[in-house]
Design a protein around this motif. Structure first.
Motif, PDB file in Angstrom:
ATOM      1  N   ASN A 106       0.730  -1.326  -0.096  1.00  0.00           N
ATOM      2  CA  ASN A 106      -0.014  -0.098   0.157  1.00  0.00           C
ATOM      3  C   ASN A 106       0.874   1.150   0.155  1.00  0.00           C
ATOM      4  N   ASN A 107       2.073   1.012   0.727  1.00  0.00           N
ATOM      5  CA  ASN A 107       2.858   2.259   0.816  1.00  0.00           C
ATOM      6  C   ASN A 107       3.599   2.610  -0.575  1.00  0.00           C
ATOM      7  N   GLY A 108       4.042   1.271  -1.180  1.00  0.00           N
ATOM      8  CA  GLY A 108       4.373   1.598  -2.576  1.00  0.00           C
ATOM      9  C   GLY A 108       3.703   2.082  -3.520  1.00  0.00           C
ATOM     10  N   ILE A 109       2.329   1.839  -3.578  1.00  0.00           N
ATOM     11  CA  ILE A 109       1.131   2.293  -4.220  1.00  0.00           C
ATOM     12  C   ILE A 109       0.875   3.837  -3.976  1.00  0.00           C
ATOM     13  N   LEU A 110       0.831   3.917  -2.554  1.00  0.00           N
ATOM     14  CA  LEU A 110       0.619   5.488  -2.244  1.00  0.00           C
ATOM     15  C   LEU A 110       2.035   6.411  -2.660  1.00  0.00           C
ATOM     16  N   GLN A 111       3.187   6.001  -2.526  1.00  0.00           N
ATOM     17  CA  GLN A 111       4.461   6.860  -3.103  1.00  0.00           C
ATOM     18  C   GLN A 111       4.134   6.597  -4.830  1.00  0.00           C
ATOM     19  N   LYS A 112       3.870   5.853  -5.328  1.00  0.00           N
ATOM     20  CA  LYS A 112       3.656   5.997  -6.895  1.00  0.00           C
ATOM     21  C   LYS A 112       2.624   7.066  -7.225  1.00  0.00           C
ATOM     22  N   GLN A 113       1.383   6.961  -6.515  1.00  0.00           N
ATOM     23  CA  GLN A 113       0.613   8.007  -6.680  1.00  0.00           C
ATOM     24  C   GLN A 113       0.823   9.258  -6.347  1.00  0.00           C
ATOM     25  N   ASN A 114       1.795   9.488  -5.234  1.00  0.00           N
ATOM     26  CA  ASN A 114       2.014  10.782  -4.903  1.00  0.00           C
ATOM     27  C   ASN A 114       3.110  11.340  -5.827  1.00  0.00           C
ATOM     28  N   ILE A 115       4.000  10.506  -6.324  1.00  0.00           N
ATOM     29  CA  ILE A 115       4.885  10.966  -7.506  1.00  0.00           C
ATOM     30  C   ILE A 115       4.002  11.225  -8.624  1.00  0.00           C
ATOM     31  N   GLU A 116       3.124  10.485  -8.999  1.00  0.00           N
ATOM     32  CA  GLU A 116       2.242  10.856 -10.145  1.00  0.00           C
ATOM     33  C   GLU A 116       1.530  12.385  -9.701  1.00  0.00           C
ATOM     34  N   LEU A 117       0.954  12.478  -8.629  1.00  0.00           N
ATOM     35  CA  LEU A 117       0.341  13.734  -8.105  1.00  0.00           C
ATOM     36  C   LEU A 117       1.202  14.866  -8.440  1.00  0.00           C
ATOM     37  N   ARG A 118       2.453  14.860  -7.772  1.00  0.00           N
ATOM     38  CA  ARG A 118       3.419  15.750  -8.064  1.00  0.00           C
ATOM     39  C   ARG A 118       3.826  16.090  -9.428  1.00  0.00           C
ATOM     40  N   LYS A 119       3.810  15.139 -10.168  1.00  0.00           N
ATOM     41  CA  LYS A 119       4.043  15.362 -11.432  1.00  0.00           C
ATOM     42  C   LYS A 119       2.716  16.351 -12.267  1.00  0.00           C
ATOM     43  N   GLU A 120       1.633  15.916 -11.855  1.00  0.00           N
ATOM     44  CA  GLU A 120       0.530  16.571 -12.421  1.00  0.00           C
ATOM     45  C   GLU A 120       0.404  17.919 -12.106  1.00  0.00           C
ATOM     46  N   ILE A 121       0.715  18.133 -10.573  1.00  0.00           N
ATOM     47  CA  ILE A 121       0.756  19.562 -10.271  1.00  0.00           C
ATOM     48  C   ILE A 121       1.747  20.338 -10.882  1.00  0.00           C
ATOM     49  N   LEU A 122       2.993  19.880 -10.995  1.00  0.00           N
ATOM     50  CA  LEU A 122       3.948  20.456 -11.865  1.00  0.00           C
ATOM     51  C   LEU A 122       3.480  21.129 -13.257  1.00  0.00           C
ATOM     52  N   LYS A 123       2.882  20.044 -13.926  1.00  0.00           N
ATOM     53  CA  LYS A 123       2.260  20.272 -15.228  1.00  0.00           C
ATOM     54  C   LYS A 123       1.245  21.320 -15.288  1.00  0.00           C
ATOM     55  N   LEU A 124       0.562  21.211 -13.977  1.00  0.00           N
ATOM     56  CA  LEU A 124      -0.736  22.402 -13.986  1.00  0.00           C
ATOM     57  C   LEU A 124       0.037  23.597 -13.710  1.00  0.00           C
ATOM     58  N   GLU A 125       1.059  23.603 -12.960  1.00  0.00           N
ATOM     59  CA  GLU A 125       1.742  24.921 -12.785  1.00  0.00           C
ATOM     60  C   GLU A 125       2.315  25.489 -13.863  1.00  0.00           C
ATOM     61  N   GLN A 126       2.940  24.753 -14.793  1.00  0.00           N
ATOM     62  CA  GLN A 126       3.603  25.056 -15.774  1.00  0.00           C
ATOM     63  C   GLN A 126       2.321  25.578 -17.011  1.00  0.00           C
ATOM     64  N   ASP A 127       1.470  24.910 -16.990  1.00  0.00           N
ATOM     65  CA  ASP A 127       0.239  25.319 -17.778  1.00  0.00           C
ATOM     66  C   ASP A 127      -0.379  26.597 -17.512  1.00  0.00           C
ATOM     67  N   ILE A 128      -0.365  26.747 -16.129  1.00  0.00           N
ATOM     68  CA  ILE A 128      -1.078  27.996 -15.593  1.00  0.00           C
ATOM     69  C   ILE A 128       0.250  29.169 -16.179  1.00  0.00           C
ATOM     70  N   SER A 129       1.407  28.832 -15.833  1.00  0.00           N
ATOM     71  CA  SER A 129       2.318  30.004 -16.058  1.00  0.00           C
ATOM     72  C   SER A 129       2.255  30.286 -17.515  1.00  0.00           C
ATOM     73  N   LYS A 130       2.091  29.544 -18.512  1.00  0.00           N
ATOM     74  CA  LYS A 130       1.840  29.518 -19.920  1.00  0.00           C
ATOM     75  C   LYS A 130       0.886  30.228 -20.296  1.00  0.00           C
ATOM     76  N   VAL A 131      -0.345  30.005 -19.503  1.00  0.00           N
ATOM     77  CA  VAL A 131      -1.740  30.491 -19.750  1.00  0.00           C
ATOM     78  C   VAL A 131      -1.348  32.020 -19.603  1.00  0.00           C
ATOM     79  N   GLU A 132      -0.797  32.260 -18.130  1.00  0.00           N
ATOM     80  CA  GLU A 132      -0.661  33.572 -18.049  1.00  0.00           C
ATOM     81  C   GLU A 132       0.141  34.528 -18.774  1.00  0.00           C
ATOM     82  N   CYS A 133       1.265  33.924 -19.494  1.00  0.00           N
ATOM     83  CA  CYS A 133       2.175  34.502 -20.378  1.00  0.00           C
ATOM     84  C   CYS A 133       1.400  34.732 -21.829  1.00  0.00           C
ATOM     85  N   GLN A 134       0.437  33.960 -22.057  1.00  0.00           N
ATOM     86  CA  GLN A 134       0.051  33.973 -23.457  1.00  0.00           C
ATOM     87  C   GLN A 134      -1.100  34.976 -23.337  1.00  0.00           C
ATOM     88  N   ASN A 135      -1.930  34.870 -22.246  1.00  0.00           N
ATOM     89  CA  ASN A 135      -3.183  35.756 -22.125  1.00  0.00           C
ATOM     90  C   ASN A 135      -2.460  37.396 -21.691  1.00  0.00           C
TER      91      ASN A 135
END
Length: 196
Positions: A106-135
């Motif tokens: 379960n801890n391994g699964i949670l760690q994987k999920q945590n890593i995936e969530l961090r990646k998604e958060i980073l992606k979202l932050e990058q997308d937000i910054s791009k949108v802010e620049c483009q806008n």
């Protein structure tokens, strides 16, 4: 010789002579029989004593065997109890190890999920910054946005444009501001100490 001449105790007598006839012969036969019977009884007594001793020894051996059997039974019961305890402990250990194994999974699964969530958060932050620049449309600036922009401008005015050709990130500005405030606090403490 006929069967009448045989001694009642089993010995064979020869033909009676003249001196062995009548009462004399009968008395000798009785005396012989008695002496023979007495000898047998003394042997019987010795044998009885020996048999009694043997019976006592056998009884002692039987008692010892019974006590040994009791001890063996008690030990067998103790061994059974110990085996049961060992089996119970093994079952508990197996349950704990299975739980631990499941927790690790379960801890391994949670760690994987945590890593995936961090990646998604980073992606979202990058997308937000791009949108802010483009806008580029002018939006209504809130007081917070004005404060952040003024901080960034102050930061850039204190530093050369060569160091930061592009707009610095808010993280860098915040770090710089914290450093200035901490240095100011140290200087203020020194000043207070000097006045005392």
């Amino acid at each position: 010789m006929n069967y009448k001449d045989a001694d009642p105790e089993g010995s064979v007598c020869s033909q009676p002579t003249a001196s062995q006839t009548g009462e004399n012969f009968h008395q000798k036969k009785v005396t012989f029989a008695r002496s023979k019977h007495v000898t047998k009884c003394s042997n019987c007594q010795l044998q009885d004593v020996q048999l009694k001793k043997m019976a006592e020894q056998i009884q002692n051996i039987e008692e010892q065997l019974i006590s040994f059997q009791k001890q063996i039974d008690e030990k067998n019961q103790q061994n059974k109890k110990q085996k049961q305890k060992q089996e119970e402990l093994l079952i508990e250990l197996q349950i704990i190890s299975e739980k631990h194994h499941q927790e690790l999974i379960n801890n391994g699964i949670l760690q994987k999920q945590n890593i995936e969530l961090r990646k998604e958060i980073l992606k979202l932050e990058q997308d937000i910054s791009k949108v802010e620049c483009q806008n580029q449309e002018p939006l209504k600036r809130t007081s917070e946005q004005k404060f952040i922009e003024s901080l960034i401008q102050m930061f850039m005015s204190f530093h050369q444009k060569v160091q930061f050709p592009t707009k610095p990130q808010l993280k860098q500005v915040w770090k710089w501001l914290k450093q200035i405030v901490s240095e100011y606090a140290i200087l203020k403490q020194k000043e207070l100490l000097l006045h005392k």
